[in-house]
Design a protein around this motif. Structure first.
Motif, PDB file in Angstrom:
ATOM      1  N   ASN A  70      30.370  40.743  38.089  1.00 15.68           N
ATOM      2  CA  ASN A  70      31.584  38.628  38.448  1.00 15.68           C
ATOM      3  C   ASN A  70      31.169  38.405  36.899  1.00 15.68           C
ATOM      4  OD1 ASN A  70      33.632  37.669  40.275  1.00 15.68           O
ATOM      5  ND2 ASN A  70      31.600  36.237  39.375  1.00 15.68           N
ATOM      6  N   SER A  72      32.632  34.485  35.319  1.00 14.63           N
ATOM      7  CA  SER A  72      33.111  32.894  35.170  1.00 14.63           C
ATOM      8  C   SER A  72      32.818  32.364  33.825  1.00 14.63           C
ATOM      9  CB  SER A  72      32.602  32.300  36.239  1.00 14.63           C
ATOM     10  OG  SER A  72      32.712  33.094  38.037  1.00 14.63           O
ATOM     11  N   ASN A  82      36.823  37.977  35.870  1.00 18.78           N
ATOM     12  CA  ASN A  82      36.912  38.390  36.530  1.00 18.78           C
ATOM     13  C   ASN A  82      35.639  39.237  37.279  1.00 18.78           C
ATOM     14  OD1 ASN A  82      35.679  41.608  34.911  1.00 18.78           O
ATOM     15  ND2 ASN A  82      36.620  39.887  33.036  1.00 18.78           N
ATOM     16  N   SER A  83      36.592  40.050  38.427  1.00 18.24           N
ATOM     17  CA  SER A  83      34.796  41.307  38.706  1.00 18.24           C
ATOM     18  C   SER A  83      35.668  42.584  38.910  1.00 18.24           C
ATOM     19  CB  SER A  83      34.932  40.332  40.601  1.00 18.24           C
ATOM     20  OG  SER A  83      36.764  41.085  40.981  1.00 18.24           O
ATOM     21  N   LYS A 120      41.328  37.416  37.612  1.00 19.32           N
ATOM     22  CA  LYS A 120      41.271  36.431  38.525  1.00 19.32           C
ATOM     23  C   LYS A 120      42.007  35.028  37.530  1.00 19.32           C
ATOM     24  CE  LYS A 120      36.449  36.594  40.689  1.00 19.32           C
ATOM     25  NZ  LYS A 120      35.203  36.373  40.246  1.00 19.32           N
TER      26      LYS A 120
END
Length: 309
Positions: A70, A72, A82-83, A120
């Motif tokens: 993950n 950030s 994103n993950s 994301k």
């Protein structure tokens, strides 16, 4: 002065006793180790006799690999938020019936992998599902009647396809007869000059069945904590070299603790029919032909934890 000399003599005596005790312990250990080695050698010899008896031999080992991540605000990459995750496993299994006059060998090989990426910052990407990436499935059955200790007349049925996507499109079924040679233990060489390669696919303009020769070489063995299997399966079409294909798969695992260890699998494949089908249906190169298509070598590998069944 006398006290000092007495204390020095006492220390020297203690060191001498300790040294002597250590030497005695090492000697006893060597004697016990020699007994244990002899007992292990006898046990190995008995196991070899048991393995040589007629009957079923069964086994399986595989590899499981996976990861999750993950990010950030990781601005150094194109998708800073994103993950992602991936998971995959391989399985190699066999069930062989070995008798004095005949044998029946059955094997299963599969390698399945999925990957998931959720950007994301992109609301339109597929963030809910794992998508298949590696998809290999092969099952075979070989029956033979012994002519000599190392040579037999045999019949083989082998089926290969994908499971996660496009099941049986294409699918390959080889059925043929010929000879099987077993020059050493655990090595099987199949040479079937009379073999029909049935190809199942929606696109009949590219995929075609044909008569040809089938060659298979398989070596499966366990040496201590190491399990490994290598298998080469090749079909040479009598109709056209464009319909020929071969696949070479390899699996290795090393047991670290109980049944758990590390494993590594890799495979190579050459199939011109699959290359042409991909160029036309996926890439949209409708003008490609067998003569013009780039038949690149297909490869895959998986690394991860292994488990011996």
């Amino acid at each position: 002065m006398k006290k000092t000399l007495l204390l020095l003599a006492l220390c020297i005596g203690m060191v001498s006793v300790n040294a002597q005790t250590k030497e005695e312990l090492q000697k006893q250990k060597s004697e016990k180790q020699a007994i244990a080695d002899a007992a292990q050698a006898e046990a190995n010899a008995l196991q070899a006799k048991i393995d040589a008896l007629p009957g079923w031999r069964k086994g399986a080992f595989g590899t499981i690999g996976g990861s999750l991540s993950n990010f950030s605000n990781w601005y150094a990459q194109d998708a800073p938020n994103n993950s992602s995750g991936n998971i995959g496993f391989t399985l190699n299994a066999f069930a062989n019936l070995i008798e004095d006059n005949f044998f029946w060998r059955n094997s299963l090989t599969t390698n399945l992998n999925w990957v998931k990426l959720d950007n994301k910052d992109n609301g339109t990407d597929d963030d809910d599902s794992f998508n298949p990436t590696t998809d290999v499935f092969s099952i075979s059955s070989l029956y033979g009647r012994n002519i000599t200790k190392t040579l037999a007349v045999s019949g083989l049925a082998e089926y290969r396809t994908t499971l996660l996507n496009n099941f049986n499109d294409p699918g390959y079924l080889d059925v043929g007869v010929g000879a099987t040679w077993t020059p050493i233990e655990n090595l099987i060489v199949v040479i079937h000059p009379l073999n029909y390669n049935f190809v199942f696919a929606d696109n009949d303009a590219i995929f075609d069945s044909s008569l040809g020769a089938k060659i298979v070489a398989d070596y499966t063995r366990q040496i201590g904590a190491v399990n490994f299997k290598t298998n080469l399966s090749a079909f040479q079409s009598y109709k056209s070299s464009d319909l020929s294909n071969w696949t070479w798969t390899n699996s290795f695992s090393y047991t670290l603790w109980k049944m758990i260890g590390v494993g590594f699998d890799f495979g190579l494949r050459n199939n011109k029919q699959e290359a042409l089908n991909y160029a036309i249906t996926t890439l949209g190169n409708t003008g490609e032909t067998f003569d013009s298509v780039d038949n690149d070598l297909q490869t895959y590998y998986t690394v991860g934890l292994s488990y011996k069944f």
